[in-house]
Scaffold this motif. Structure first.
Motif, PDB file in Angstrom:
ATOM      1  N   SER A   1      -9.042   4.579  -6.068  1.00 39.21           N
ATOM      2  CA  SER A   1      -7.795   5.302  -6.321  1.00 39.21           C
ATOM      3  C   SER A   1      -6.834   4.376  -7.032  1.00 39.21           C
ATOM      4  N   GLN A   2      -6.296   4.825  -8.126  1.00 39.28           N
ATOM      5  CA  GLN A   2      -5.423   3.982  -8.935  1.00 39.28           C
ATOM      6  C   GLN A   2      -3.958   4.190  -8.577  1.00 39.28           C
ATOM      7  N   MET A   3      -3.155   3.187  -8.888  1.00 42.17           N
ATOM      8  CA  MET A   3      -1.718   3.273  -8.684  1.00 42.17           C
ATOM      9  C   MET A   3      -1.057   4.062  -9.803  1.00 42.17           C
TER      10      MET A   3
ATOM     11  N   LEU B   1      -1.629  -1.742 -13.569  1.00 41.22           N
ATOM     12  CA  LEU B   1      -1.094  -1.752 -12.217  1.00 41.22           C
ATOM     13  C   LEU B   1      -2.145  -2.127 -11.178  1.00 41.22           C
ATOM     14  N   GLU B   2      -3.437  -2.076 -11.560  1.00 42.73           N
ATOM     15  CA  GLU B   2      -4.498  -2.296 -10.581  1.00 42.73           C
ATOM     16  C   GLU B   2      -4.506  -3.717 -10.024  1.00 42.73           C
ATOM     17  N   LYS B   3      -3.936  -4.676 -10.734  1.00 38.55           N
ATOM     18  CA  LYS B   3      -3.858  -6.036 -10.204  1.00 38.55           C
ATOM     19  C   LYS B   3      -2.949  -6.111  -8.970  1.00 38.55           C
ATOM     20  N   PHE B   4      -2.079  -5.086  -8.801  1.00 41.72           N
ATOM     21  CA  PHE B   4      -1.190  -5.040  -7.637  1.00 41.72           C
ATOM     22  C   PHE B   4      -1.733  -4.141  -6.529  1.00 41.72           C
TER      23      PHE B   4
ATOM     24  N   LEU C   1       4.219   4.111  -5.841  1.00 48.99           N
ATOM     25  CA  LEU C   1       3.170   3.893  -6.842  1.00 48.99           C
ATOM     26  C   LEU C   1       1.784   3.816  -6.216  1.00 48.99           C
ATOM     27  N   TYR C   2       1.719   3.473  -4.936  1.00 50.40           N
ATOM     28  CA  TYR C   2       0.418   3.230  -4.316  1.00 50.40           C
ATOM     29  C   TYR C   2      -0.312   4.532  -4.033  1.00 50.40           C
ATOM     30  N   PRO C   3      -1.663   4.495  -4.082  1.00 52.78           N
ATOM     31  CA  PRO C   3      -2.463   5.707  -3.867  1.00 52.78           C
ATOM     32  C   PRO C   3      -2.598   6.040  -2.396  1.00 52.78           C
TER      33      PRO C   3
END
Length: 634
Positions: free
Chosen positions: A11-13, A23-26, A272-274
């Motif tokens: 699941s992506q941000m 954003l996936e690095k976070f 922002l988080y999934p």
């Protein structure tokens, strides 16, 4: 394993369809925990500020103790209702509810903050001119023999601004009612979300980190709030005004405004988080292998519609209430928080028993008790992480820590000695002075170490110095030597205060060393799919029977030991000026120890009733397809 991978597809941000790859690095548990903890730090600050600024609000808005008490419990009234209703809907959409709840809390704190734009504040007066609005004329009310009728108008004019501000009191009630609703999702679904992205050992550390950063906002707010109260309310000191002026009002609103702005921007980062973080796959696999949950149970939890949640609400609560271990645990927590409710009066009590200034109390309590809280939670997190404890063993550790901490509650008994005597308010020697308890201006006979309520009640007719800076009151008919000096007898008692703080801080360290274990137990005493609802049930009971009646209980005990009440000319009784401190502190200690012993008794019953294996919710097996991974995303 295939079911796990399908249910927890990556699941992506992002927001809605906007989910950029950078954003996936976070998108990691560590970064989310840091962000969520930092957000909660700012959200907790206004709670500490409120306790500190209560005396200021009473002055500016002309509030009595019942009205300030209503402000203190307003969030509990709405929060206990929200805890029952909202937590049932938070399970499937945790991040969405958490983020929106944080935004609601920010708006809630902005409502009382906005009153500073409309209220009136006292203006500095010309100290060289004695007229109807001069603070010097108010000072003359405390000197025997003055014509009170000539200064009554000046007193009413000086205090009239507070009467006009009183109508804004309702905005404080509205704001804190709204705050109770908004804070429910972060307090309940936030802990459950962490439990989904961390293994059991790491969850304890993450929970300790969240707890420290969240609740350290409370004592930090008391420290920084003391600084803000040293600034003038408009941030620009008027000519002729000083901190010692009777008209000085500190910047009470800054402690609510600044953290609210910070939390507002951080809440959008949380959103922002999934709904399902990639790390949750490995965590679910571990829980399935340990028999804590099943894939079908997790899918059932995340795929429920609002209608399905509504239909299962009553059966879910019935199932939880039949869990005896959970029942005993909740009752123990209710008594625990009922005792902890004395913290609402902490600054006031320490100000009285150690003769401290309002700007000093926040710094001292924030440093000592706040530091003790941090140390305790960190030690508790390390204790839980060190070994993969069974929840029942964690419960035993928590019970032992609770019992050991009880004797350290008695540290407040080492308060400043009250060996000096207090003269009766009304005596034959001041019967012709027409004194009033509307103003408290204590004076001391240094020869007999007797404190008088005011120069008027000491029968003083003259003074040395000017009205804004009296050096000595003379010709006092109630005093053998005929003279008294401003202030109470006794002075400071620094050694006793520091020893008392060390003892009570030790209590804080030991008590909160079990805080992480207590939260882990709540996550394990019920089925995986019932965790969020169990947290909501806990919040409801804690607020309804713990934090809500606590200020009323301890406020009642405190008021029972008042020696001199503030009484206006029309007979209206206000706040208490003078307490019987020895008796008051003794009964406060008795109440605290009794509540904590009862609390430990129910924790012991919980230990006896605790199941050897975590309950699992029985649900029909549901076919899992790869498209289900897109469900439930924000």
């Amino acid at each position: 394993s295939s079911g796990i991978n399908a249910e927890y597809g990556v699941s992506q941000m992002g927001y809605f369809d906007w989910r950029p790859t950078f954003l996936e690095k976070f998108n990691t548990p560590a970064i989310f925990t840091a962000l969520f903890s930092f957000s909660n730090f700012f959200l907790m600050m206004p709670y500490g500020i409120l306790v500190l600024i209560i005396p200021t609000l009473e002055t500016v808005f002309n509030l009595n103790s019942k009205q300030t008490g209503l402000i203190l419990i307003a969030n509990d009234i709405s929060g206990m209702v929200a805890a029952v209703i909202m937590t049932n809907y938070c399970s499937a959409k945790k991040i969405r509810w958490i983020g929106l709840g944080m935004i609601v809390v920010v708006i809630a704190f902005m409502i009382p903050t906005s009153t500073t734009l409309f209220v009136e504040y006292p203006k500095p007066k010309n100290l060289t001119l004695i007229d109807d609005e001069s603070p010097d004329t108010i000072k003359m009310r405390s000197i025997c023999g003055e014509d009170l009728d000539s200064i009554e108008g000046g007193h009413r004019a000086a205090s009239g601004y507070a009467d006009r501000n009183h109508k804004y009191f309702q905005l404080f009630i509205l704001g804190y009612l709204l705050q109770g609703i908004g804070s429910t999702p972060p307090l309940t679904a936030g802990v459950t979300y962490l439990d989904e992205i961390y293994t059991q050992k790491k969850f304890a550390v993450a929970l300790a980190f969240l707890t420290v950063f969240s609740f350290i906002g409370y004592p930090f707010a008391m420290v920084i709030g003391s600084v803000f109260l040293g600034w003038y309310v408009t941030l620009s000191m008027p000519p002729g005004m000083t901190q010692d002026s009777k008209e000085f009002v500190g910047a009470w609103w800054l402690g609510l405004f600044i953290p609210s702005v910070a939390a507002f921007f951080l809440s959008f980062l949380v959103l922002l988080y999934p709904q399902q973080m990639p790390a949750a796959r490995a965590v679910l696999k571990e829980k399935v292998e340990k028999g804590i949950t099943t894939v079908s149970e997790k899918k059932s939890e995340l795929s429920q519609s609002l209608l399905q949640v509504t239909r299962t609400m009553v059966p879910t609560f019935k199932r939880l209430l039949r869990n005896r271990a959970l029942d005993f645990l909740i009752i123990g927590d209710v008594l625990f928080y009922l005792q902890a409710g004395i913290n609402s009066f902490g600054p006031k009590i320490y100000e009285k028993i150690f003769r401290l200034k309002q700007t000093e109390v926040g710094k001292i309590l924030g440093f000592f008790h706040g530091g003790g809280f941090v140390i305790g939670v960190i030690l508790g997190g390390l204790l839980v992480k060190k070994k993969d404890w069974h929840p029942k063993k964690l419960l035993l550790i928590f019970l032992i820590l609770s019992l050991v901490s009880i004797p350290f509650l008695l540290g407040v008994l080492l308060h400043c000695p009250t060996t000096e005597s207090r003269a009766p308010v009304s005596e034959q020697c001041n019967s012709d002075c027409s004194c009033t308890t509307e103003l408290h201006d204590p004076v001391c006979d240094t020869t007999t170490h007797t404190t008088y309520f005011s120069p008027c009640y000491a029968g003083c007719h003259d003074f040395r110095g000017n009205l804004s800076s009296v050096e000595l009151y003379t010709n006092c008919t109630c005093v053998p030597t005929g003279t008294v000096v401003p202030g109470e007898c006794g002075g400071s008692c620094g050694n006793r205060m520091w020893l008392s703080l060390v003892i009570t801080t030790t209590h804080t360290v030991i008590k909160f060393a079990g805080f992480v274990a207590n939260n882990v137990i709540y996550q394990r005493v019920v089925a995986e799919s019932d965790r969020t609802v169990a947290q909501g049930l806990r919040q409801f009971a804690r607020k309804a029977f713990g934090t809500l009646p606590a200020p009323l209980l301890f406020g009642f005990i405190i008021d029972q030991h008042c020696d001199v009440w503030r009484t206006s000319e029309d007979g209206t009784v206000g706040n208490c000026w003078v307490y019987d401190l020895d008796t008051m502190i003794m009964w406060l200690c008795v109440a605290q120890v009794a509540l904590r012993l009862l609390s430990c008794g129910f924790y012991f019953l919980c230990y006896l009733a605790y199941p050897d294996k975590t309950p699992i919710m029985e649900v029909p097996e549901i076919p899992v397809d790869n498209e289900s991974s897109a469900e439930g995303q924000f």
